[in-house]
Design a protein around this motif. Structure first.
Motif, PDB file in Angstrom:
ATOM      1  N   UNK A 218       0.820  -1.212  -0.007  1.00 21.92           N
ATOM      2  CA  UNK A 218      -0.170   0.116  -0.026  1.00 21.92           C
ATOM      3  C   UNK A 218       0.893   1.152   0.037  1.00 21.92           C
ATOM      4  N   UNK A 219       2.225   1.086  -0.116  1.00 21.65           N
ATOM      5  CA  UNK A 219       2.996   2.385   0.014  1.00 21.65           C
ATOM      6  C   UNK A 219       3.234   2.878  -1.614  1.00 21.65           C
ATOM      7  N   UNK A 220       3.538   4.262  -1.521  1.00 26.35           N
ATOM      8  CA  UNK A 220       3.496   4.823  -2.736  1.00 26.35           C
ATOM      9  C   UNK A 220       4.887   4.396  -3.396  1.00 26.35           C
ATOM     10  N   UNK A 221       5.837   4.334  -2.698  1.00 29.76           N
ATOM     11  CA  UNK A 221       7.421   3.855  -3.002  1.00 29.76           C
ATOM     12  C   UNK A 221       7.966   3.138  -1.923  1.00 29.76           C
ATOM     13  N   UNK A 222       9.084   2.570  -2.308  1.00 31.21           N
ATOM     14  CA  UNK A 222       9.747   1.593  -1.339  1.00 31.21           C
ATOM     15  C   UNK A 222      11.173   2.188  -1.181  1.00 31.21           C
ATOM     16  N   UNK A 223      11.537   2.171   0.335  1.00 31.07           N
ATOM     17  CA  UNK A 223      12.908   2.713   0.644  1.00 31.07           C
ATOM     18  C   UNK A 223      13.968   1.530   0.636  1.00 31.07           C
ATOM     19  N   UNK A 224      14.931   1.463   0.013  1.00 30.46           N
ATOM     20  CA  UNK A 224      15.554   0.272  -0.183  1.00 30.46           C
ATOM     21  C   UNK A 224      15.811   0.095  -1.536  1.00 30.46           C
ATOM     22  N   UNK A 225      16.793  -0.870  -1.790  1.00 31.97           N
ATOM     23  CA  UNK A 225      16.701  -1.404  -2.985  1.00 31.97           C
ATOM     24  C   UNK A 225      18.380  -1.578  -3.427  1.00 31.97           C
ATOM     25  N   UNK A 226      18.531  -1.772  -4.867  1.00 36.54           N
ATOM     26  CA  UNK A 226      19.957  -1.679  -5.000  1.00 36.54           C
ATOM     27  C   UNK A 226      21.001  -0.818  -4.469  1.00 36.54           C
ATOM     28  N   UNK A 227      22.098  -1.197  -3.674  1.00 37.70           N
ATOM     29  CA  UNK A 227      22.969  -0.014  -3.267  1.00 37.70           C
ATOM     30  C   UNK A 227      23.452   0.672  -4.119  1.00 37.70           C
ATOM     31  N   UNK A 228      23.428   2.137  -3.877  1.00 35.78           N
ATOM     32  CA  UNK A 228      23.963   3.103  -4.889  1.00 35.78           C
ATOM     33  C   UNK A 228      25.429   2.784  -4.821  1.00 35.78           C
ATOM     34  N   UNK A 229      26.254   2.445  -3.827  1.00 31.25           N
ATOM     35  CA  UNK A 229      27.433   2.003  -3.866  1.00 31.25           C
ATOM     36  C   UNK A 229      28.118   1.354  -5.131  1.00 31.25           C
ATOM     37  N   UNK A 230      27.075   0.610  -5.666  1.00 31.75           N
ATOM     38  CA  UNK A 230      27.495  -0.397  -6.580  1.00 31.75           C
ATOM     39  C   UNK A 230      26.975   0.123  -8.035  1.00 31.75           C
ATOM     40  N   UNK A 231      26.532   1.089  -8.022  1.00 25.30           N
ATOM     41  CA  UNK A 231      26.033   2.050  -9.298  1.00 25.30           C
ATOM     42  C   UNK A 231      26.834   3.140  -9.516  1.00 25.30           C
ATOM     43  N   UNK A 232      27.380   3.019 -10.900  1.00 24.29           N
ATOM     44  CA  UNK A 232      28.146   4.321 -11.479  1.00 24.29           C
ATOM     45  C   UNK A 232      26.891   5.482 -11.718  1.00 24.29           C
ATOM     46  N   UNK A 233      26.776   6.546 -11.062  1.00 21.48           N
ATOM     47  CA  UNK A 233      25.802   7.505 -11.278  1.00 21.48           C
ATOM     48  C   UNK A 233      25.952   8.518 -12.533  1.00 21.48           C
ATOM     49  N   UNK A 241      29.156  -5.807 -12.909  1.00 23.22           N
ATOM     50  CA  UNK A 241      28.928  -6.503 -14.262  1.00 23.22           C
ATOM     51  C   UNK A 241      28.881  -5.388 -15.522  1.00 23.22           C
ATOM     52  N   UNK A 242      29.492  -5.684 -16.185  1.00 17.09           N
ATOM     53  CA  UNK A 242      29.488  -4.899 -17.539  1.00 17.09           C
ATOM     54  C   UNK A 242      28.316  -5.225 -18.339  1.00 17.09           C
ATOM     55  N   UNK A 243      27.646  -4.115 -18.761  1.00 19.94           N
ATOM     56  CA  UNK A 243      26.368  -4.075 -19.654  1.00 19.94           C
ATOM     57  C   UNK A 243      25.131  -4.346 -18.724  1.00 19.94           C
ATOM     58  N   UNK A 244      25.247  -4.234 -17.261  1.00 20.97           N
ATOM     59  CA  UNK A 244      24.095  -4.293 -16.501  1.00 20.97           C
ATOM     60  C   UNK A 244      23.885  -2.772 -15.998  1.00 20.97           C
ATOM     61  N   UNK A 245      22.530  -2.255 -16.324  1.00 14.98           N
ATOM     62  CA  UNK A 245      22.239  -1.007 -15.862  1.00 14.98           C
ATOM     63  C   UNK A 245      20.983  -0.847 -14.819  1.00 14.98           C
ATOM     64  N   UNK A 246      20.603   0.046 -14.083  1.00 15.62           N
ATOM     65  CA  UNK A 246      19.489   0.088 -13.288  1.00 15.62           C
ATOM     66  C   UNK A 246      18.701   1.483 -13.467  1.00 15.62           C
ATOM     67  N   UNK A 247      17.500   1.461 -13.143  1.00 16.05           N
ATOM     68  CA  UNK A 247      16.554   2.711 -13.317  1.00 16.05           C
ATOM     69  C   UNK A 247      15.601   2.757 -12.545  1.00 16.05           C
TER      70      UNK A 247
END
Length: 276
Positions: A218-233, A241-247
């Motif tokens: 019932x929440x609008x969004x979720x807090x938590x998820x893929x750690x931003x430390x592991x994503x190139x902003x 992993x090369x070729x893997x992206x998040x949005x």
């Protein structure tokens, strides 16, 4: 579904029907686990964890809140506009304050200011905090007292329960009368100064104990998820992993209600699309 990786790079996507689609890049934009009616199942978290990514603890964010008081059920469906809300902890330390619109439900409270406030009490696990509602934020206690006196003069021959029509929504009057501890049938012209001041305090600080939140679904969004430390902003690409992206919501980023989370989704999706 799953993503096949070889030598640290994306090679293919395997579907549930066992079909394999060869590719060298994939954007994970599966959403979170809130609003399951839109198709968000939480599968994205499983997929990225299988690939070795860290998923931080998931909690509901921008979520309706549950209240301990039973009288909120009597106000179910009532919307209050132009009210001020403040969250306090048990030590009466102010956590958050806001102004706007809220809604009473059968379990507690919801609406824009409540959803925003919920994000600030997540660290308290949505418990042992108190919501104070100022029903008349534009009026000081002294001004409100004078206003009530004028109404009491206007309705001097009526019972207390019939004297608040100009100040409150009809549905709210029986609740305020009960909470004020002023006898409902007491003639207005017999209400004491102390009782009137107590009524002013109630108008300026109607308080509920928050005892929980509604579930993630019932929440609008979720807090938590893929750690931003592991994503190139700069690219929204995986650092593992090369070729893997998040949005969007699968990333451990969330904002207030009012378009901020949509902006996060559009922005990260745009950047990921440019670089995948």
């Amino acid at each position: 579904s799953s993503i096949e990786v070889s030598d640290g790079s994306v090679r293919a996507v395997k579907l549930k029907n066992s079909e394999t689609i060869e590719c060298d890049s994939v954007v994970i934009a599966t959403g979170g686990a809130s609003y399951p009616g839109t198709g968000s199942t939480g599968d994205g978290y499983r997929i990225v964890q299988e690939l070795g990514h860290t998923v931080t603890p998931l909690k509901p964010s921008l979520v309706p809140l549950e209240a301990a008081e039973k009288w909120v059920r009597d106000l179910q469906g009532l919307t209050l506009k132009n009210v001020s809300v403040t969250m306090y902890d048990r030590k009466k330390k102010k956590i958050y304050t806001d102004f706007g619109e809220m809604l009473f439900t059968h379990y507690g409270v919801s609406g824009p200011v409540i959803l925003s406030a919920s994000r600030h009490i997540m660290q308290y696990d949505y418990r042992d905090v108190f919501l104070s509602i100022d029903l008349k934020p534009a009026l000081s206690p002294e001004t409100l007292d004078a206003r009530i006196q004028r109404d009491f003069e206007k309705y001097s021959r009526k019972q207390f329960k019939n004297s608040l029509d100009d100040l409150l929504p009809k549905k709210m009057i029986p609740v305020i009368v009960e909470l004020s501890q002023i006898p409902a049938d007491k003639p207005v012209n017999q209400i004491t100064k102390a009782e009137r001041r107590s009524l002013v305090s109630l108008f300026k600080g109607l308080t509920l104990e928050i005892c929980g939140s509604r579930p993630i679904s019932e929440a609008i969004v979720i807090a938590g998820g893929v750690s931003t430390d592991e994503i190139d902003p700069a690219t929204m690409g995986s650092k593992l992993i090369k070729g893997l992206f998040f949005a969007a919501e699968i990333i451990d980023v969330d904002g207030y209600t009012g378009g901020f989370n949509l902006t996060i989704a559009f922005s990260t999706g745009y950047v990921a699309g440019l670089h995948c």
